[in-house]
Design a protein around this motif. Structure first.
Motif, mmCIF file in Angstrom:
data_model
loop_
_atom_site.group_PDB
_atom_site.id
_atom_site.type_symbol
_atom_site.label_atom_id
_atom_site.label_comp_id
_atom_site.label_asym_id
_atom_site.label_seq_id
_atom_site.Cartn_x
_atom_site.Cartn_y
_atom_site.Cartn_z
ATOM 1 N N ALA A 117 0.840 -1.209 0.000
ATOM 2 C CA ALA A 117 0.000 0.000 0.000
ATOM 3 C C ALA A 117 0.872 1.255 0.000
ATOM 4 O O ALA A 117 0.546 2.240 -0.675
ATOM 5 C CB ALA A 117 -0.927 -0.007 1.209
ATOM 6 N N LEU A 118 1.975 1.223 0.736
ATOM 7 C CA LEU A 118 2.902 2.359 0.742
ATOM 8 C C LEU A 118 3.549 2.527 -0.630
ATOM 9 O O LEU A 118 3.634 3.642 -1.154
ATOM 10 C CB LEU A 118 3.973 2.170 1.815
ATOM 11 C CG LEU A 118 3.514 2.352 3.255
ATOM 12 C CD1 LEU A 118 4.526 1.744 4.224
ATOM 13 C CD2 LEU A 118 3.297 3.825 3.564
ATOM 14 N N GLU A 119 3.988 1.427 -1.236
ATOM 15 C CA GLU A 119 4.620 1.475 -2.558
ATOM 16 C C GLU A 119 3.654 1.963 -3.631
ATOM 17 O O GLU A 119 4.049 2.676 -4.547
ATOM 18 C CB GLU A 119 5.131 0.092 -2.944
ATOM 19 C CG GLU A 119 6.329 -0.358 -2.140
ATOM 20 C CD GLU A 119 6.692 -1.814 -2.395
ATOM 21 O OE1 GLU A 119 6.018 -2.497 -3.216
ATOM 22 O OE2 GLU A 119 7.644 -2.282 -1.754
ATOM 23 N N MET A 120 2.386 1.584 -3.511
ATOM 24 C CA MET A 120 1.388 1.962 -4.511
ATOM 25 C C MET A 120 0.858 3.380 -4.289
ATOM 26 O O MET A 120 0.093 3.890 -5.099
ATOM 27 C CB MET A 120 0.239 0.959 -4.507
ATOM 28 C CG MET A 120 0.680 -0.434 -4.935
ATOM 29 S SD MET A 120 -0.659 -1.632 -4.855
ATOM 30 C CE MET A 120 -1.585 -1.177 -6.312
ATOM 31 N N GLY A 121 1.237 3.996 -3.181
ATOM 32 C CA GLY A 121 0.798 5.354 -2.915
ATOM 33 C C GLY A 121 -0.591 5.460 -2.314
ATOM 34 O O GLY A 121 -1.183 6.533 -2.308
ATOM 35 N N TYR A 122 -1.114 4.360 -1.784
ATOM 36 C CA TYR A 122 -2.427 4.395 -1.144
ATOM 37 C C TYR A 122 -2.344 4.915 0.289
ATOM 38 O O TYR A 122 -3.318 5.419 0.832
ATOM 39 C CB TYR A 122 -3.063 3.010 -1.105
ATOM 40 C CG TYR A 122 -3.448 2.443 -2.452
ATOM 41 C CD1 TYR A 122 -3.900 3.253 -3.485
ATOM 42 C CD2 TYR A 122 -3.370 1.079 -2.686
ATOM 43 C CE1 TYR A 122 -4.258 2.734 -4.704
ATOM 44 C CE2 TYR A 122 -3.737 0.542 -3.914
ATOM 45 C CZ TYR A 122 -4.177 1.369 -4.914
ATOM 46 O OH TYR A 122 -4.537 0.840 -6.119
ATOM 47 N N VAL A 123 -1.192 4.745 0.892
ATOM 48 C CA VAL A 123 -0.977 5.102 2.289
ATOM 49 C C VAL A 123 0.351 5.836 2.399
ATOM 50 O O VAL A 123 1.282 5.566 1.649
ATOM 51 C CB VAL A 123 -0.925 3.817 3.167
ATOM 52 C CG1 VAL A 123 -0.567 4.133 4.604
ATOM 53 C CG2 VAL A 123 -2.243 3.069 3.104
ATOM 54 N N ARG A 124 0.424 6.762 3.327
ATOM 55 C CA ARG A 124 1.699 7.391 3.661
ATOM 56 C C ARG A 124 1.773 7.490 5.174
ATOM 57 O O ARG A 124 0.780 7.277 5.873
ATOM 58 C CB ARG A 124 1.862 8.749 2.996
ATOM 59 C CG ARG A 124 0.880 9.786 3.423
ATOM 60 C CD ARG A 124 1.075 11.098 2.648
ATOM 61 N NE ARG A 124 0.022 12.023 2.947
ATOM 62 C CZ ARG A 124 0.030 12.870 3.964
ATOM 63 N NH1 ARG A 124 1.051 12.925 4.774
ATOM 64 N NH2 ARG A 124 -0.977 13.677 4.174
ATOM 65 N N TYR A 125 2.969 7.790 5.668
ATOM 66 C CA TYR A 125 3.122 7.927 7.115
ATOM 67 C C TYR A 125 4.137 9.009 7.428
ATOM 68 O O TYR A 125 4.931 9.411 6.583
ATOM 69 C CB TYR A 125 3.520 6.602 7.771
ATOM 70 C CG TYR A 125 4.945 6.175 7.518
ATOM 71 C CD1 TYR A 125 5.956 6.549 8.393
ATOM 72 C CD2 TYR A 125 5.271 5.416 6.414
ATOM 73 C CE1 TYR A 125 7.267 6.172 8.158
ATOM 74 C CE2 TYR A 125 6.571 5.027 6.182
ATOM 75 C CZ TYR A 125 7.572 5.404 7.053
ATOM 76 O OH TYR A 125 8.866 5.028 6.822
ATOM 77 N N SER A 126 4.071 9.475 8.656
ATOM 78 C CA SER A 126 5.065 10.399 9.185
ATOM 79 C C SER A 126 5.422 9.913 10.583
ATOM 80 O O SER A 126 4.663 9.177 11.200
ATOM 81 C CB SER A 126 4.524 11.831 9.223
ATOM 82 O OG SER A 126 3.445 11.919 10.120
ATOM 83 N N GLU A 127 6.600 10.313 11.049
ATOM 84 C CA GLU A 127 7.021 9.947 12.398
ATOM 85 C C GLU A 127 7.110 11.193 13.250
ATOM 86 O O GLU A 127 7.685 12.193 12.838
ATOM 87 C CB GLU A 127 8.366 9.225 12.361
ATOM 88 C CG GLU A 127 8.239 7.836 11.807
ATOM 89 C CD GLU A 127 9.409 6.954 12.165
ATOM 90 O OE1 GLU A 127 9.953 7.079 13.286
ATOM 91 O OE2 GLU A 127 9.777 6.140 11.314
ATOM 92 N N ARG A 128 6.503 11.105 14.424
ATOM 93 C CA ARG A 128 6.567 12.197 15.393
ATOM 94 C C ARG A 128 6.738 11.587 16.771
ATOM 95 O O ARG A 128 6.013 10.662 17.133
ATOM 96 C CB ARG A 128 5.283 13.030 15.359
ATOM 97 C CG ARG A 128 5.128 13.842 14.102
ATOM 98 C CD ARG A 128 4.031 14.901 14.232
ATOM 99 N NE ARG A 128 2.773 14.431 14.786
ATOM 100 C CZ ARG A 128 1.817 13.829 14.090
ATOM 101 N NH1 ARG A 128 1.975 13.572 12.815
ATOM 102 N NH2 ARG A 128 0.693 13.484 14.676
ATOM 103 N N ALA A 129 7.673 12.101 17.500
ATOM 104 C CA ALA A 129 7.928 11.636 18.873
ATOM 105 C C ALA A 129 8.076 10.118 18.941
ATOM 106 O O ALA A 129 7.570 9.470 19.851
ATOM 107 C CB ALA A 129 6.819 12.120 19.810
ATOM 108 N N GLY A 130 8.742 9.561 17.936
ATOM 109 C CA GLY A 130 8.999 8.128 17.932
ATOM 110 C C GLY A 130 7.825 7.256 17.552
ATOM 111 O O GLY A 130 7.897 6.040 17.655
#
Length: 87
Positions: free
Chosen positions: A38-51
Motif C-alpha cells: 500500500a505504501l509502494e502503490m501510494g495508497y498510504v503514507r506515514y510520518s514519524e513524530r515523537a517516535g
C-alpha cells in the motif's frame, strides 16, 4: 484490488483515515507485506513524530476503497474536527 489490500485500507479508514497513530490501528502481523505494498502503490503514507508513526490514506487510497476523501469534501474539516474531539 486484492481483498487483503482493501481490508487494510478500510481498517485505516475506520481508525480515522488521517494522522492515525500506528498503535491505534489493529493490523495483524501477516498484513505487514500488504502495508508495504500500500505504501509502494501510494495508497498510504506515514510520518514519524515523537517516535511514533502516524498513517494517512492518500487520495488514491480513498479512491481504492470507493470513498470520497474528507479533504475534498465541503464537510471534511468539520468531520476531522469532530473526530479530534473523541480521540
Amino acid at each position: 484490488m486484492a481483498d487483503d489490500l482493501k481490508n487494510l485500507l478500510t481498517a485505516l479508514y475506520d481508525a480515522g483515515a488521517e494522522d492515525v497513530p500506528a498503535s491505534e490501528i489493529e493490523w495483524r502481523r501477516d498484513q505487514m507485506p500488504m502495508l508495504l505494498r500500500a505504501l509502494e502503490m501510494g495508497y498510504v503514507r506515514y510520518s514519524e513524530r515523537a517516535g511514533a508513526r502516524h498513517f494517512y490514506l492518500t487520495k488514491s487510497g480513498y479512491s481504492a476503497i470507493g470513498i470520497e476523501p474528507l479533504g475534498y469534501s465541503p464537510i471534511g474539516p468539520v468531520i476531522r474536527w469532530l473526530r479530534g474531539l473523541f480521540r
